[in-house]
Design a protein around this motif. Structure first.
Motif, PDB file in Angstrom:
ATOM      1  N   UNK A  25      -4.065   7.290   6.794  1.00 62.57           N
ATOM      2  CA  UNK A  25      -5.420   6.865   6.426  1.00 62.57           C
ATOM      3  C   UNK A  25      -5.866   5.578   7.097  1.00 62.57           C
ATOM      4  N   UNK A  26      -4.920   4.672   7.400  1.00 63.16           N
ATOM      5  CA  UNK A  26      -5.296   3.340   7.874  1.00 63.16           C
ATOM      6  C   UNK A  26      -5.030   3.097   9.345  1.00 63.16           C
ATOM      7  N   UNK A  53      14.859  -8.076  18.217  1.00 64.36           N
ATOM      8  CA  UNK A  53      14.454  -8.450  16.874  1.00 64.36           C
ATOM      9  C   UNK A  53      13.783  -7.285  16.137  1.00 64.36           C
ATOM     10  N   UNK A  54      13.836  -7.341  14.815  1.00 62.09           N
ATOM     11  CA  UNK A  54      13.227  -6.340  13.951  1.00 62.09           C
ATOM     12  C   UNK A  54      12.024  -6.977  13.268  1.00 62.09           C
ATOM     13  N   UNK A  55      10.850  -6.412  13.520  1.00 61.06           N
ATOM     14  CA  UNK A  55       9.623  -6.914  12.916  1.00 61.06           C
ATOM     15  C   UNK A  55       9.155  -5.897  11.885  1.00 61.06           C
ATOM     16  N   UNK A  56       9.108  -6.344  10.626  1.00 61.62           N
ATOM     17  CA  UNK A  56       8.725  -5.492   9.514  1.00 61.62           C
ATOM     18  C   UNK A  56       7.268  -5.778   9.150  1.00 61.62           C
ATOM     19  N   UNK A  57       6.505  -4.714   8.897  1.00 59.71           N
ATOM     20  CA  UNK A  57       5.111  -4.924   8.496  1.00 59.71           C
ATOM     21  C   UNK A  57       4.689  -3.858   7.495  1.00 59.71           C
ATOM     22  N   UNK A  58       3.572  -4.117   6.821  1.00 61.67           N
ATOM     23  CA  UNK A  58       3.010  -3.169   5.860  1.00 61.67           C
ATOM     24  C   UNK A  58       1.488  -3.260   5.959  1.00 61.67           C
ATOM     25  N   UNK A  59       0.791  -3.210   4.825  1.00 62.67           N
ATOM     26  CA  UNK A  59      -0.665  -3.334   4.865  1.00 62.67           C
ATOM     27  C   UNK A  59      -1.082  -4.798   4.911  1.00 62.67           C
ATOM     28  N   UNK A  60      -0.455  -5.630   4.065  1.00 62.69           N
ATOM     29  CA  UNK A  60      -0.904  -7.023   3.956  1.00 62.69           C
ATOM     30  C   UNK A  60       0.186  -8.055   4.230  1.00 62.69           C
ATOM     31  N   UNK A  61       1.441  -7.636   4.193  1.00 63.14           N
ATOM     32  CA  UNK A  61       2.538  -8.574   4.411  1.00 63.14           C
ATOM     33  C   UNK A  61       3.398  -8.809   3.183  1.00 63.14           C
ATOM     34  N   UNK A  62       2.963  -8.344   2.008  1.00 65.47           N
ATOM     35  CA  UNK A  62       3.741  -8.561   0.787  1.00 65.47           C
ATOM     36  C   UNK A  62       4.996  -7.694   0.731  1.00 65.47           C
ATOM     37  N   UNK A  63       4.835  -6.387   0.922  1.00 63.10           N
ATOM     38  CA  UNK A  63       6.004  -5.500   0.907  1.00 63.10           C
ATOM     39  C   UNK A  63       6.954  -5.834   2.041  1.00 63.10           C
ATOM     40  N   UNK A  64       6.398  -6.148   3.207  1.00 61.57           N
ATOM     41  CA  UNK A  64       7.269  -6.463   4.342  1.00 61.57           C
ATOM     42  C   UNK A  64       8.074  -7.726   4.075  1.00 61.57           C
ATOM     43  N   UNK A  65       7.497  -8.697   3.376  1.00 57.04           N
ATOM     44  CA  UNK A  65       8.241  -9.913   3.027  1.00 57.04           C
ATOM     45  C   UNK A  65       9.413  -9.568   2.112  1.00 57.04           C
ATOM     46  N   UNK A  66       9.176  -8.686   1.135  1.00 58.77           N
ATOM     47  CA  UNK A  66      10.259  -8.249   0.246  1.00 58.77           C
ATOM     48  C   UNK A  66      11.359  -7.537   1.016  1.00 58.77           C
ATOM     49  N   UNK A  83       3.743  -9.235   8.863  1.00 58.52           N
ATOM     50  CA  UNK A  83       2.515  -9.254   8.071  1.00 58.52           C
ATOM     51  C   UNK A  83       1.921  -7.862   7.974  1.00 58.52           C
ATOM     52  N   UNK A  84       0.604  -7.800   8.083  1.00 55.16           N
ATOM     53  CA  UNK A  84      -0.092  -6.524   8.010  1.00 55.16           C
ATOM     54  C   UNK A  84      -0.152  -5.836   9.366  1.00 55.16           C
ATOM     55  N   UNK A  85      -0.302  -4.516   9.336  1.00 50.94           N
ATOM     56  CA  UNK A  85      -0.313  -3.754  10.595  1.00 50.94           C
ATOM     57  C   UNK A  85      -1.469  -4.146  11.498  1.00 50.94           C
ATOM     58  N   UNK A  86      -2.605  -4.557  10.929  1.00 46.69           N
ATOM     59  CA  UNK A  86      -3.723  -4.992  11.773  1.00 46.69           C
ATOM     60  C   UNK A  86      -3.364  -6.238  12.572  1.00 46.69           C
ATOM     61  N   UNK A  87      -2.678  -7.188  11.914  1.00 44.91           N
ATOM     62  CA  UNK A  87      -2.269  -8.419  12.605  1.00 44.91           C
ATOM     63  C   UNK A  87      -1.287  -8.103  13.736  1.00 44.91           C
TER      64      UNK A  87
END
Length: 95
Positions: A25-26, A53-66, A83-87
């Protein structure tokens, strides 16, 4: 090292921890591996094999931080919150 330099490393792996519906969807980050956050613990051995390196991201950065904190607690190094996928997409396309 700054995230804008990390994501341009030739060996970087992008880990998308959103749900599949969010990706559909996004939008996506080209070449990213989708492992929803809830699946990360059971797929830890697979994640450990990813190039760094491994860069983790999600929609906003909260889940990826966890997820980053969880992976570091499991002994992984060179793991970063993108952070978020847009960034991430903006940084990747910023020449």
């Amino acid at each position: 090292m700054e995230i804008d330099k990390i994501i341009k490393e030739p060996t970087v792996t992008f880990l998308d921890v959103r749900e599949k519906e969010e990706l559909i969807n996004e939008g996506e980050v080209k070449g990213a591996i989708l492992i929803p956050m809830r699946e990360v613990p059971e797929r830890l051995d697979e994640i450990k094999l990813f190039s760094k390196p491994l860069v983790v991201f999600c929609r906003s950065g909260n889940r990826s931080e966890n997820v980053v904190n969880f992976l570091k607690d499991q002994g992984l190094t060179e793991v970063y919150n993108g952070g978020g996928f847009n960034e991430v997409n903006v940084l990747l396309n910023d020449h």
